[in-house]
Design an enzyme around this catalytic site. Sequence first.
Site, PDB file in Angstrom:
ATOM      1  NE  ARG A  78      -3.657  -2.513   0.630  1.00 13.45           N
ATOM      2  CZ  ARG A  78      -3.470  -3.640  -0.057  1.00 13.45           C
ATOM      3  NH1 ARG A  78      -2.553  -3.684  -1.002  1.00 13.45           N
ATOM      4  NH2 ARG A  78      -4.187  -4.713   0.203  1.00 13.45           N
TER       5      ARG A  78
ATOM      6  CG  HIS B 112      -1.544   0.660  -7.595  1.00 20.36           C
ATOM      7  ND1 HIS B 112      -2.095   1.427  -6.585  1.00 20.36           N
ATOM      8  CD2 HIS B 112      -1.755  -0.625  -7.209  1.00 20.36           C
ATOM      9  CE1 HIS B 112      -2.616   0.646  -5.658  1.00 20.36           C
ATOM     10  NE2 HIS B 112      -2.432  -0.616  -6.031  1.00 20.36           N
TER      11      HIS B 112
END
Length: 315
Positions: free
Chosen positions: A230, A278
């Site tokens: 994250r 990502h």
Amino acid sequence: MSGAILVAVDGPQAAQWAELFRSHGEGRPVRLWPEIGDASDVEIACVWRAPHGLLATLPKLRLIVNLAAGVDHLLADPNLPDVPIVRAAHADLSMRVTEYVVLHTLRYHRRQPLYEAQQRQRLWKEHPQPAASEVAVGVMGLGVIGTEAVRVLARIGFRVAGWSTSEKLVDGVETFHGPAGLDPFLARTEILICLLPLTKTTRGILNRSLFARLKRDGAAGGAFLINAGRGRLQIDGDILAALDDGTLSGATLDVFPHEPLPPESSLWAHPKATITPHNAGDILPDILVAEVMAQVARLDRGEPLLNVVDRTRGY
């Protein structure tokens, strides 16, 4: 007629998600945000980074499906309705993230950034290459994905260990846990892979203090960071400082506190940084839609749901 499915996805695949749910939604109407129609018709919300406050406007909502592993944006919604939340999950998602961390572990192990720099200089020069069994790799986060990653890395031959906030056991792999286990885990780790969820205790854990405790005199030739967990686990400024002063010899980052990574970020051009958008766990929507509809069927039959998010734990 069954209640409608709302697709609220922040990204270019939103229309594709909606079309797939129309094809496989077993007769349920499908709405694509922001075209909600009658909000009282919506029973299922399939979301990724949906606007905060949106879900609270759906009075008959029965289930929220987060179309990715990370739920921190969703749980940060102050008006999040009190209905079950499940994560869309598939074995292929675990394998894709595992592919990513194995790829970049091997890049550092085989000195690939060094050879790429030499190529730009037209320099032909070999460097000593240790065996994988000489290199200590550490994985932070031993959930489904982390456990798969440590097993694959161990099969390649790396000296792999895992760390988690609570005790986890993985056959054939040394594991550490909790605050007491963090220092010994870091002290033996040269290539650090982070796959942790974002919680109150893990926010900002990838910081200057942690990097300083990594092993820098091992076979890998320095300490390296790979974060595919994250974005808010890491402090970007601390990563830059550690790369500049040699505390870190390299960093591969797939996630960031602010996404997309701003163009003005110094990480983009840093010679020791590898930036990806990502995409470590990118999985095609059509692979997940069947899993989502299976969850909806379980809800309709009153059966226990799978991959339910624990709001108190944050994952």
